[in-house]
Design a protein around this motif. Structure first.
Motif, mmCIF file in Angstrom:
data_model
loop_
_atom_site.group_PDB
_atom_site.id
_atom_site.type_symbol
_atom_site.label_atom_id
_atom_site.label_comp_id
_atom_site.label_asym_id
_atom_site.label_seq_id
_atom_site.Cartn_x
_atom_site.Cartn_y
_atom_site.Cartn_z
ATOM 1 N N VAL A 192 -34.571 13.676 -32.762
ATOM 2 C CA VAL A 192 -34.107 15.249 -32.827
ATOM 3 C C VAL A 192 -33.201 15.307 -31.535
ATOM 4 N N LEU A 193 -32.051 15.785 -31.745
ATOM 5 C CA LEU A 193 -30.879 15.831 -30.640
ATOM 6 C C LEU A 193 -30.401 17.422 -31.050
ATOM 7 N N PRO A 194 -29.956 17.751 -29.738
ATOM 8 C CA PRO A 194 -29.190 19.030 -29.810
ATOM 9 C C PRO A 194 -28.160 19.227 -30.792
ATOM 10 N N SER A 195 -27.593 20.398 -31.119
ATOM 11 C CA SER A 195 -26.659 20.499 -32.038
ATOM 12 C C SER A 195 -25.451 19.785 -31.598
ATOM 13 N N SER A 225 -37.672 23.877 -25.233
ATOM 14 C CA SER A 225 -39.091 23.875 -25.279
ATOM 15 C C SER A 225 -39.690 23.451 -26.628
ATOM 16 N N LEU A 226 -38.869 23.940 -27.593
ATOM 17 C CA LEU A 226 -39.231 23.528 -29.206
ATOM 18 C C LEU A 226 -39.110 21.935 -29.315
ATOM 19 N N LEU A 227 -37.936 21.552 -28.730
ATOM 20 C CA LEU A 227 -37.804 20.136 -28.956
ATOM 21 C C LEU A 227 -38.655 19.196 -28.033
ATOM 22 N N ARG A 228 -39.216 19.779 -26.925
ATOM 23 C CA ARG A 228 -40.371 18.959 -26.230
ATOM 24 C C ARG A 228 -41.786 18.916 -27.414
ATOM 25 N N LYS A 229 -41.937 19.997 -27.883
ATOM 26 C CA LYS A 229 -43.123 20.333 -28.694
ATOM 27 C C LYS A 229 -42.770 19.607 -30.062
ATOM 28 N N LEU A 230 -41.752 19.212 -30.611
ATOM 29 C CA LEU A 230 -41.660 18.268 -31.667
ATOM 30 C C LEU A 230 -41.761 16.847 -31.176
ATOM 31 N N LEU A 231 -41.297 16.448 -30.017
ATOM 32 C CA LEU A 231 -41.552 15.073 -29.410
ATOM 33 C C LEU A 231 -43.207 14.831 -29.109
ATOM 34 N N ALA A 232 -43.881 15.792 -28.675
ATOM 35 C CA ALA A 232 -45.267 15.809 -28.152
ATOM 36 C C ALA A 232 -46.072 15.694 -29.584
ATOM 37 N N CYS A 233 -45.863 16.429 -30.873
ATOM 38 C CA CYS A 233 -46.717 16.183 -31.795
ATOM 39 C C CYS A 233 -46.424 15.119 -32.657
ATOM 40 N N GLY A 234 -45.350 14.226 -32.209
ATOM 41 C CA GLY A 234 -44.985 12.946 -33.073
ATOM 42 C C GLY A 234 -44.050 13.116 -33.947
ATOM 43 N N TYR A 235 -43.358 14.212 -34.279
ATOM 44 C CA TYR A 235 -42.393 14.495 -35.368
ATOM 45 C C TYR A 235 -41.341 13.465 -35.061
ATOM 46 N N ALA A 236 -40.724 13.338 -33.802
ATOM 47 C CA ALA A 236 -39.617 12.759 -33.648
ATOM 48 C C ALA A 236 -39.518 12.231 -32.181
#
Length: 332
Positions: A192-195, A225-236
């Motif tokens: 997951v990366l920024p635009s 903040s949402l990017l970090r949540k995507l990392l924390a849940c193992g999505y990417a």
């Protein structure tokens, strides 16, 4: 062109009709209609579309409204600066902070500013590099800290620190392993990366292209903040500047690994606008911003700051008394 007429035009534009503006200003509607006609004559452009439902700004009117607001704001700030020349700073200050560190900087910056300078009103915007540059170009920012500002126009940019790029993901995910990771392996991970308008993504994309590698991009996300949540849940996983991930690391939700064969860095600059008045309020907020960066650097949240000489833009604010870094680390 009188300031009073500009302010009246702003009121008409915001009200959306002559009758509403007449009521709020206490001026007869025919007088307002004549004022608009005089402005259009002076400018040689139509400012409003006259409709049965009210007044709608034309593209020329939208442009003039931006200038009118800026002129009105600058004159009000000049009045406050002159009034408070030998007193405390006062007025409005617009601040932009890179999204990755906004949560770490903004709350204490605003609390200290309110405690020290109650007559200063701060508006903080968190933005990725491209939106931040846009705000600066449009003259909507007084001071801030953003990446890549050296190439931006309309600002004085001072290098604050240089951050390394790292690989990050959620604790307990398959790539949560000790030691560094190669750039090729990082590229193969679901990312997951920024635009693409973000400087970090453009840079990583270019390096991957130059090396014949393909980024396994799962999604784009501009909310840090949402990017970090995507990392924390193992999505990417992600490849980002180190400072932007440390909040998650300190919370025990994220891991970070170095990428030795990706010698990329991100330069962070403290900027002040060269298009807006360098008021006492702006100088005070700028100094507070530097003090916040010094605190974060002392705690290891951002890298060591680049040494800098005292500047005429510094405002005489005593440095805050800080706790021992190990004590603060337990309380954050």
């Amino acid at each position: 062109m009188k300031l009073k007429n500009l302010n009246t035009f702003i009121e008409i534009a915001q009200a959306g009709s002559l009758s509403k503006a007449a009521g709020s200003l206490g001026i007869a509607q025919p007088a307002l209609s004549q004022l608009v006609a005089n402005l259009e004559h002076q400018l040689g452009a139509t400012l409003f579309h006259r409709r049965t439902t009210g007044m709608e700004l034309t593209p020329a009117g939208e442009m003039f409204l931006k200038y009118a607001k800026k002129i009105s704001s600058d004159l009000e700030q000049a009045r406050l600066d002159v009034k408070h020349a030998s007193q405390v700073p006062a007025g409005e200050v617009s601040v932009v902070i890179a999204a990755a560190i906004a949560n770490l900087l903004a709350p204490e910056l605003m609390m200290r500013a309110e405690a020290l300078f109650p007559d200063v009103k701060i508006t903080v915007r968190r933005a990725m590099s491209y939106p931040a540059a846009q705000l600066i170009r449009e003259g909507q920012v007084d001071v801030g800290i953003v990446p890549g500002a050296k190439s931006m126009s309309n600002v004085k940019a001072e290098l604050a620190y240089i951050d390394e790029m790292i690989f990050a993901g959620g604790i307990g995910t398959p790539l949560d392993q000790p030691g560094p990771i190669s750039f090729a392996e990082a590229c193969r991970a679901p990312l997951v990366l920024p635009s693409q308008g973000h400087l970090t993504h453009r840079t990583i994309d270019q390096v991957a292209f130059d090396r014949g590698l393909h980024l396994n991009l799962r999604t784009r996300q501009d909310s840090s903040s949402l990017l970090r949540k995507l990392l924390a849940c193992g999505y990417a996983y992600t490849i980002m500047p180190r400072a932007g991930m440390l909040e998650g690391v300190r919370e025990g939700k994220l891991f970070i690994r170095q990428i030795p064969d990706l010698p990329l860095t991100r330069q962070m600059f403290v900027i002040t606008s060269t298009d807006r008045p360098n008021s006492a309020a702006v100088r005070a907020v700028r100094t507070l911003l530097w003090q916040q960066l010094e605190r974060l650097s002392a705690e290891g949240i951002v890298p060591s700051l680049v040494p800098r000489e005292p500047s005429p833009n510094d405002y005489p604010i005593p440095a805050p008394v800080t706790e021992d870094a190990s004590v603060r680390a337990r309380t954050i």
